[in-house]
Design a protein around this motif. Structure first.
Motif, PDB file in Angstrom:
ATOM      1  N   LYS A   1     -11.282  -0.639  -2.875  1.00 53.23           N
ATOM      2  CA  LYS A   1     -10.432   0.294  -2.720  1.00 53.23           C
ATOM      3  C   LYS A   1     -10.917   1.468  -1.659  1.00 53.23           C
ATOM      4  O   LYS A   1     -10.090   1.880  -0.691  1.00 53.23           O
ATOM      5  CB  LYS A   1     -10.028   1.162  -3.916  1.00 53.23           C
TER       6      LYS A   1
ATOM      7  N   HIS B   1      -2.454  -2.725   1.164  1.00 48.88           N
ATOM      8  CA  HIS B   1      -2.907  -2.881  -0.507  1.00 48.88           C
ATOM      9  C   HIS B   1      -1.718  -4.090  -0.548  1.00 48.88           C
ATOM     10  O   HIS B   1      -0.583  -4.091  -1.324  1.00 48.88           O
ATOM     11  CB  HIS B   1      -2.385  -1.958  -1.257  1.00 48.88           C
TER      12      HIS B   1
ATOM     13  N   LYS C   1       1.307  -8.370  -9.635  1.00 49.80           N
ATOM     14  CA  LYS C   1       0.861  -8.927  -8.311  1.00 49.80           C
ATOM     15  C   LYS C   1      -0.069 -10.055  -8.232  1.00 49.80           C
ATOM     16  O   LYS C   1       0.174 -11.131  -7.529  1.00 49.80           O
ATOM     17  CB  LYS C   1       0.083  -7.745  -7.613  1.00 49.80           C
TER      18      LYS C   1
ATOM     19  N   ASP D   1      -4.964  -9.077  -3.372  1.00 50.93           N
ATOM     20  CA  ASP D   1      -4.843  -7.547  -3.522  1.00 50.93           C
ATOM     21  C   ASP D   1      -4.785  -6.744  -2.398  1.00 50.93           C
ATOM     22  O   ASP D   1      -4.065  -5.630  -2.066  1.00 50.93           O
ATOM     23  CB  ASP D   1      -6.155  -7.076  -4.353  1.00 50.93           C
TER      24      ASP D   1
END
Ligand code: OXD
Ligand code: MN
Length: 613
Positions: free
Chosen positions: A234, A254, A280, A301
């Motif tokens: 991230k 994302h 997801k 992701d």
């Protein structure tokens, strides 16, 4: 020369550039590790790290017949998830971080970090971890180096990125790299030299996950968990990369990436953004329930997307592994993910069975009679608490998923045909609708929301906005990010992917979900692909273009009589109320809000008025 410098000079591989040496030396001087290890990414190095983690009690070796190459880690109960409240964007001007980020003054934060990191690695090894986000040497890929005092982080980075010698060779050759500094904040020697024993999961109650967008640096302190500590994910691939992407004309998103092919030979690629906890990973490993379609995973992701030489948008998965939520993963919800975990997987905070295997809520309908829970305590079904932490995770190399696409490591990426945006909406948002154009698609992405379902999250039913599912991940002002998306769309022109909004979570009058989800999500996706292929017409509606009756394949589905009507119902009064909320939400961004988005709000109001009349 200090001792730290001497150690570095001895241990750094030949050819390490002066800027890397100087940076590692500076971190070592500050954090005062006992030794420095330059990681090469080899299997021998991995085996030594795993052995050390087992000896330290961080890793529990699972039964090697049941789960070869698999280990279980239990984190400290205070270190179980990303800490958004402790995540900072330190731009010089607070407006460059914007209203959705935690801003902190860069100079003040540098002093805070200097204090926190001083001596933070005493008694530990500092690992130097070179890595590539994206296939090595690819035109969209980028390099980084994480220095960390956590061997758990090193083995996680080895799974999640292309880590080691080959990345270092490119850095040695002068390619751009992003520096990322990480410490768990648990020194083993006090400032006056008194040693203390280590614990299985060292961390610190004080946590800082810090990004300096102007100098493109990451500093993380106090946590060993997931996105707080595996800094390629991230921190780099979204927060820092979003800034690189803004400056260089690409997109760091994302989003998962799928390759979807039809038996007739047509191939499509789709990317999709969903807030956390919207399934997801299940979508990334979708098994279609309608004949003719095959879905392969390119990424689960994050997507980095760039216009290619032919003017289309190309996407790569910058990661090499999956860091997925374990609870809920089962033979029915996601058999592909489940079987990827049969071997060579690191589990964190799941429960341990008596025969040395793992278990989590949802894995089997009936829980085992006895487990050791994620905190290491005896557990039975009567315990009245989850055995696995709800955010317990698996870390596994992407190649272990049977659904992995042969394209997944194509350095040039895959051409994107469709972009999906989805939230968790009990009401209002239809199963699928197509944006009228790119600017409308940006409006749809900017207004993504989930309806709060638990009182703990705030008012039940209130909208929690998560624009582009990037709320905690955009490294700069969200309004500027929308501008950037609009600009990229202008550049792509008629080669731009088509944008769709989906909602798998709509509830009926009785409060039950209307749509079965999972593999049946292939049905609305097939509609989107057939729209792109020019096969199907659509009907203009408030939220976008909807399927004509009969165009959504529902063969073999056991839907309630009016389920389809409810799934696509658009109530003008409810949409008018939502438009008012959007106006309030946009006001937060002041004059940085792109005029195009206000215009889109105006167009939405016109469509609502037309539907009311
Ligand atoms: C994740 C998230 O862990 O988005 O991927 O929260
Ligand atoms: Mn995510």
């Amino acid at each position: 020369m200090s001792l730290a410098n001497a150690t570095i000079a001895n241990a750094a591989p030949a050819g390490t550039p002066a800027d890397v040496l100087a940076w590692v030396a500076a971190v070592a001087e500050l954090a005062q590790p006992e030794s420095i290890q330059w990681c090469d990414g080899s299997e021998q190095e991995r085996d030594l790290l795993y052995r050390g983690l087992v000896d330290a009690g961080t890793f529990i070796e699972l039964d090697q017949n049941l789960r070869p190459g698999c280990y279980l880690a239990r984190s400290a109960p205070s270190d179980v998830a990303r800490v958004e409240a402790r995540t900072f964007i330190c731009s010089a001007d607070p407006d460059d971080a914007g209203p959705t980020n935690n801003w902190a003054d860069p100079e003040a934060m540098r002093s805070t970090l200097a204090r926190a990191f001083e001596g933070s690695m005493r008694g530990r090894t500092l690992y130097v971890v070179p890595f590539s986000m994206g296939p090595l040497g690819g035109p969209i890929s980028r390099l980084g180096i994480e220095v960390t005092d956590s061997p758990y982080v090193v083995v996680g980075m080895r799974m999640m990125t292309r880590m080691g010698d080959q990345a270092m060779a490119r850095i040695n050759a002068g390619e751009y790299w992003v520096p990322a500094v990480h410490s768990v904040g648990y020194p083993l020697v006090s400032p006056d030299g008194v040693p203390r024993p280590d614990v299985a999961w060292p961390c610190n109650d004080e946590k800082y996950i810090v990004h300096f967008p102007e100098t493109r640096e990451i500093w993380s302190y106090g946590s060993g968990y997931g996105g707080n500590a595996l800094l390629g994910k991230k921190c780099y691939a979204l927060r820092i990369a979003s800034v690189l992407a803004r400056d260089e004309g690409w997109l760091a998103e994302h989003m998962l990436i799928l390759r979807i092919s039809h038996a007739d030979g047509r191939v499509f690629h789709l990317t999709a953004a969903f807030p956390s906890a919207c399934g997801k990973t299940n979508l990334a490993m979708l098994r279609p329930t309608i004949p003719g379609w095959t879905v392969e995973t390119v990424g689960d992701d994050i997507a980095w997307m760039r216009p290619g030489p032919d003017g289309r948008l190309y996407a790569i998965n910058p990661e090499a592994g999956f860091f997925g939520v374990a609870p809920g993963t089962s033979e029915t919800t996601n058999p592909t993910a489940l079987h990827a975990l049969d071997h060579d997987t690191i589990f964190t905070n799941v429960a341990l069975t008596d025969d040395g295997d793992v278990w989590w809520e949802g894995l089997t309908e009936t829980p085992p009679a006895h487990l050791v829970d994620w905190r290491g305590l005896d557990w039975t079904p009567a315990s009245g608490r989850p055995a696995a932490h709800p955010n317990s995770r698996f870390t596994v190399h992407a190649s272990q998923a049977a659904s992995i696409s042969p394209d997944w490591e194509d350095p040039d990426g895959v051409p994107v045909d469709v972009i999906l945006f989805g939230g968790r909406r009990a009401s209002n948002v239809p199963l699928i609708s197509e944006a009228y154009d790119w600017a409308h698609g940006v409006f749809v992405g900017a207004t993504v929301a989930s309806e709060q379902t638990a009182a703990a999250e705030g008012t039940v039913g209130a909208l929690r906005r998560d624009p582009f599912a990037m709320l905690p991940f955009c490294g700069y002002n969200m309004a500027d990010y929308w501008h950037h998306w609009l600009r990229v769309g202008e550049r792509l022109g008629d080669k731009a992917p088509r944008i769709f909004a989906v909602n798998w979570f709509r509830k009926g009058h009785d409060g039950d979900y209307l749509w079965p989800g999972f593999g049946d999500n292939s049905r609305p996706i097939a509609w989107a692909l057939r729209r792109v292929a020019g096969e199907l017409a659509a009907v203009d509606a408030i939220s976008g273009r909807l399927p004509l009756p009969g165009d959504l394949n529902t063969d073999g589905l056991d839907l309630a009589d009016d389920a389809l009507a409810q799934l696509f119902a658009l109530d003008p009064a409810a949409w008018a109320a939502e438009a008012d909320l959007t106006q309030e939400y946009f006001a937060r961004f002041g004059d940085r809000l792109p005029a195009d988005l206000l215009e889109q709000l105006g167009l939405l109001r016109q469509r609502i008025a037309a539907a009311t009349a």
